[in-house]
Each structure stands twice: as structure tokens, then as C-alpha cells.
Design an enzyme around this catalytic site. Structure first.
Site, PDB file in Angstrom:
ATOM      1  N   ARG A  21      -4.437 -14.074  36.658  1.00 51.48           N
ATOM      2  CA  ARG A  21      -5.199 -13.585  35.800  1.00 51.48           C
ATOM      3  C   ARG A  21      -6.312 -12.299  36.157  1.00 51.48           C
ATOM      4  NH1 ARG A  21      -7.937 -16.168  31.004  1.00 51.48           N
ATOM      5  NH2 ARG A  21      -6.636 -17.765  31.596  1.00 51.48           N
ATOM      6  N   SER A  35       0.861  -1.077  -0.045  1.00 51.55           N
ATOM      7  CA  SER A  35      -0.154   0.033  -0.092  1.00 51.55           C
ATOM      8  C   SER A  35       0.769   1.175   0.123  1.00 51.55           C
ATOM      9  CB  SER A  35      -0.832  -0.153   1.173  1.00 51.55           C
ATOM     10  OG  SER A  35      -1.901  -1.152   1.141  1.00 51.55           O
TER      11      SER A  35
END
Length: 232
Positions: free
Chosen positions: A165, A87
């Protein structure tokens, strides 16, 4: 001294080559009643900011539809149109053509496979990069995913400690690039050969904006969502 917003020269470049492999003639295939690329051109045309829109392509059929949809066209050479062309190479080529005629302050780079953006998103992203005096900007969506990779010693957690966690709402705010909107000052592309550089801004969008149309399934999902939105 910074220019007043109304005097800034803003251009939009939409690369759209003709040789798509996954879905033939993807960029002009009808989606919810009009060619795919027309959705993106229309979003720019109806933005509040004054933006000149250009489509960079190697395909006469794409060029015709782009012109009918309100865009100018820059034909790119075959060397910048193959499967390995980036791109950035298309952007460099297009911007060089534009800057032969006029100086540019900001370039908006849009991919027509990202249809779930609005004119308001383009305006909002431009207002953000101008107000924050940034050199480049990318659109993002919030991410709360737990990411892993395979390292030399096996699986490793990347963005959190799996032994402790956290709750998703307690994680540091993170974002995923959605590929919908990029904005940069010309020097970023010319000096870095990259759409991003210098002081970078993030423009958050909703999760739907991360849909990228690249397969037959993507087309079906996008069409259902667009038709559903139109009926609301």
C-alpha cells in the site's frame, strides 16, 4: 495556418430536456434564487471568450427561461428527448442546426446540473485546448481514492497494489471526470459520435465542481454551498 483566437467560432450547447424523473422540472427549478439552467447560461454569457450559447430542449418552459437568460434555443424532436436519449444525440442534432448557418471551430458542452463552475473555468478550459492544440477536453478533479472491483476470484484492487500500500502522496497522479466542462472540435462528434477523441486535454477543477444535481438532497447541498459562497 491556425486561426487567431479572436476569429475562432466557439459555440456552447447546453442540453436540457423537460422529462426529468428524479426531480420534476429539474432544469428550471429555482436554486439559490434563480432557475437551475440560468446559472450555467450566465457563466457562458460572462466568459471572456466570445461564445454563442444554445440550449437544446423539447420543453417550451425551458425554452422561455433560456431565452430570457441570454441563450438561443434549438427545439429537439421527441425521439431525442426520452429517457434513453444520449447527450451525444442531442449534441449532434444541435450542432447540425448551427452548422447550417455557420462553420464552428470548437463546441463547449455544459450540463446545467453541474453548477459549480465559473466563467473563469470556461475561459481557462478554452485557453488550454487552444494552446495545447488538442481535439477535445474534459474537466476533472484530482483523485486519491483506492479503487476495488469484484472479479472472478473475489475482490481485486484496481489502481494500486494492496500488498504494498502506497502513501497517497506517492501514488501516480490520477483524475476523476467531473462532468462539468467538455470541449471538442466538430469532427470529433461527427466522426466518432463522442464528445471525446483525438488528442485529449484535462482541465483540473476543485472538488466542489464534482457535485452533480440529480436528487432532492443534491439540491439542498448545492443551495447551502451557493448561499455560503455568496455570503463570504
Amino acid at each position: 495556418m491556425d486561426k487567431p483566437v479572436q476569429t475562432l467560432k466557439i459555440v456552447c450547447i447546453i442540453p436540457a430536456r423537460g422529462g426529468s424523473k428524479g426531480v420534476l422540472q429539474k432544469n428550471i427549478r429555482p436554486l439559490a434564487g434563480k432557475p437551475l439552467i440560468t446559472h450555467t447560461i450566465g457563466q457562458v454569457v460572462h466568459a471572456q471568450h466570445d461564445i454563442d450559447v444554445y440550449v437544446s430542449t423539447d420543453d417550451p418552459a425551458i425554452a422561455d427561461i433560456a431565452t430570457q437568460s441570454g441563450s438561443r434555443v434549438i427545439m429537439r424532436p421527441e425521439s431525442l428527448s426520452g429517457d434513453t436519449a444520449t447527450s451525444e444525440s442531442a449534441l449532434v442534432h444541435a450542432l447540425s442546426k448551427i452548422e447550417q448557418v455557420e462553420d464552428v471551430d470548437y463546441v463547449v458542452f455544459l450540463q446545467c446540473t453541474s453548477v459549480f463552475r465559473s466563467s473563469a473555468d470556461i475561459d481557462g478550459a478554452l485557453s488550454l485546448i487552444i494552446q495545447e492544440q488538442c481535439d477535445s477536453l474534459l474537466s476533472v478533479v484530482p483523485s486519491h481514492r483506492f479503487l476495488w472491483r469484484v472479479g472472478d476470484k473475489g475482490a481485486e484492487s484496481i489502481n494500486y497494489d494492496f500488498t504494498n500500500r502506497p502513501r497517497r502522496q506517492d501514488m501516480d497522479r490520477q483524475y476523476q471526470e467531473n462532468g462539468s466542462i467538455y470541449i471538442f472540435k466538430p469532427w470529433v462528434l461527427s466522426q466518432l459520435n463522442n464528445r471525446l477523441g483525438g488528442k485529449i486535454a484535462l482541465y483540473p477543477m476543485d472538488e466542489r465542481s464534482a457535485i452533480d444535481i440529480d436528487t432532492e438532497l443534491d439540491f439542498k447541498v448545492a443551495e447551502l454551498l451557493l448561499l455560503h459562497s455568496a455570503s463570504e
